[in-house]
Design a protein around this motif. Structure first.
Motif, PDB file in Angstrom:
ATOM      1  N   ALA A 129       0.812  -1.215   0.000  1.00 18.66           N
ATOM      2  CA  ALA A 129       0.000   0.000   0.000  1.00 18.66           C
ATOM      3  C   ALA A 129       0.849   1.270   0.000  1.00 18.66           C
ATOM      4  N   GLY A 130       2.165   1.072   0.001  1.00 19.52           N
ATOM      5  CA  GLY A 130       3.053   2.222   0.008  1.00 19.52           C
ATOM      6  C   GLY A 130       3.402   2.743   1.383  1.00 19.52           C
ATOM      7  N   ASN A 131       2.965   2.038   2.425  1.00 19.30           N
ATOM      8  CA  ASN A 131       3.283   2.459   3.786  1.00 19.30           C
ATOM      9  C   ASN A 131       4.708   2.069   4.143  1.00 19.30           C
ATOM     10  N   PRO A 132       5.464   2.937   4.775  1.00 14.89           N
ATOM     11  CA  PRO A 132       6.845   2.600   5.129  1.00 14.89           C
ATOM     12  C   PRO A 132       6.886   1.538   6.225  1.00 14.89           C
ATOM     13  N   GLY A 133       7.919   0.703   6.179  1.00 14.70           N
ATOM     14  CA  GLY A 133       8.110  -0.304   7.218  1.00 14.70           C
ATOM     15  C   GLY A 133       7.424  -1.620   6.934  1.00 14.70           C
TER      16      GLY A 133
END
Length: 260
Positions: A129-133
């Motif tokens: 989803a493009g979320n970091p980590g």
């Protein structure tokens, strides 16, 4: 109730591993982004910070379990335990110190010597989803991505294992240099490569969590002679490792046995 709001003593082992790996990853990003340390000093600060958090959290959440960490003095009491958490606070300290993305946090659980539960955080990478980590763990297994026509072999950036190079040549494959062991193993899980063959020496904390995650996703995991990987031994040194798509396992093991 979301996992984030759940008390840690109510979490499953897999939820706990993923939760702690994710938090440790955030701590490491904060240490890096503070700009106080560089290079080896950054690696040392990250190791110390993540190790203190992980070991304290695990001892609080699972007080009856054993613990083995790369950054802690080994406690032989773990050898009498069935359940032993095996952690690497920063897998790929060099890559972390260089501010690269191919480093990881490992939180694994060995049960009766088998890598049974685990989470690998890749704090420098983003999820779908493009979320970091990005965090991969044993409870999020899905179908394997389609393999490439040409097998891709993950190897060390500086010291490619001679067995991996020889087998890659025999299969007309492609070498893909990458940093930490966890990053390499998760690249196979994510379909970014087909084979991770390592023979240059490792320790239990380098592979316990990655092996647990890889096996949960249906990958083959063994020593390079085909024998099972055993954890929570008196000597945590593990000289070699094979993580690969199951359709390659027999051929790769046969090539290693024949000296490629």
């Amino acid at each position: 109730m979301s996992v984030q709001s759940m008390p840690v003593n109510a979490m499953s082992d897999a939820q706990l591993a993923a939760h702690l790996a994710q938090i440790a990853g955030r701590l490491l990003i904060n240490v890096r982004d503070a700009g106080v340390f560089e290079g080896k000093a950054l690696g040392g600060a990250g190791d110390a910070t993540a190790n203190e958090f992980l070991c304290h959290a695990l001892r609080s959440a699972r007080p009856d379990d054993g613990l083995l960490s790369e950054e802690e003095k080994d406690d032989a009491a773990r050898l009498s335990k069935s359940r032993v958490w095996i952690v690497d606070p920063v897998d790929g300290t060099r890559e972390y110190g260089e501010k690269r993305s191919d480093w990881a946090v490992h939180v694994g659980l060995s049960i009766d010597g088998v890598a049974s539960v685990g989470a690998v955080a890749l704090p420098g990478q983003s999820d779908a989803a493009g979320n970091p980590g990005l965090v991969l763990h044993t409870d999020d297994a899905g179908p394997l991505a389609q393999a490439a026509e040409t097998p891709r072999f993950l190897v060390s950036r500086s010291r490619p294992a001679k067995e991996a190079v020889a087998v890659c040549d025999a299969l007309n494959g492609e070498l893909v240099p990458m940093g930490s062991a966890g990053a390499k193993a998760m690249a196979v899980v994510q379909g970014q490569a087909e084979i991770y063959l390592h023979s240059g020496g490792q320790y239990e904390w380098d592979s316990c969590a990655p092996v647990a995650v890889a096996m949960a996703h249906g990958l083959h995991c063994s020593r390079i002679d085909g024998s099972p990987i055993q954890y929570n031994r008196a000597d945590p040194y593990l000289p070699d490792l094979l993580i690969c798509r199951p359709e390659y396992a027999d051929e790769v093991l046969a090539l290693v046995k024949r000296g490629a």
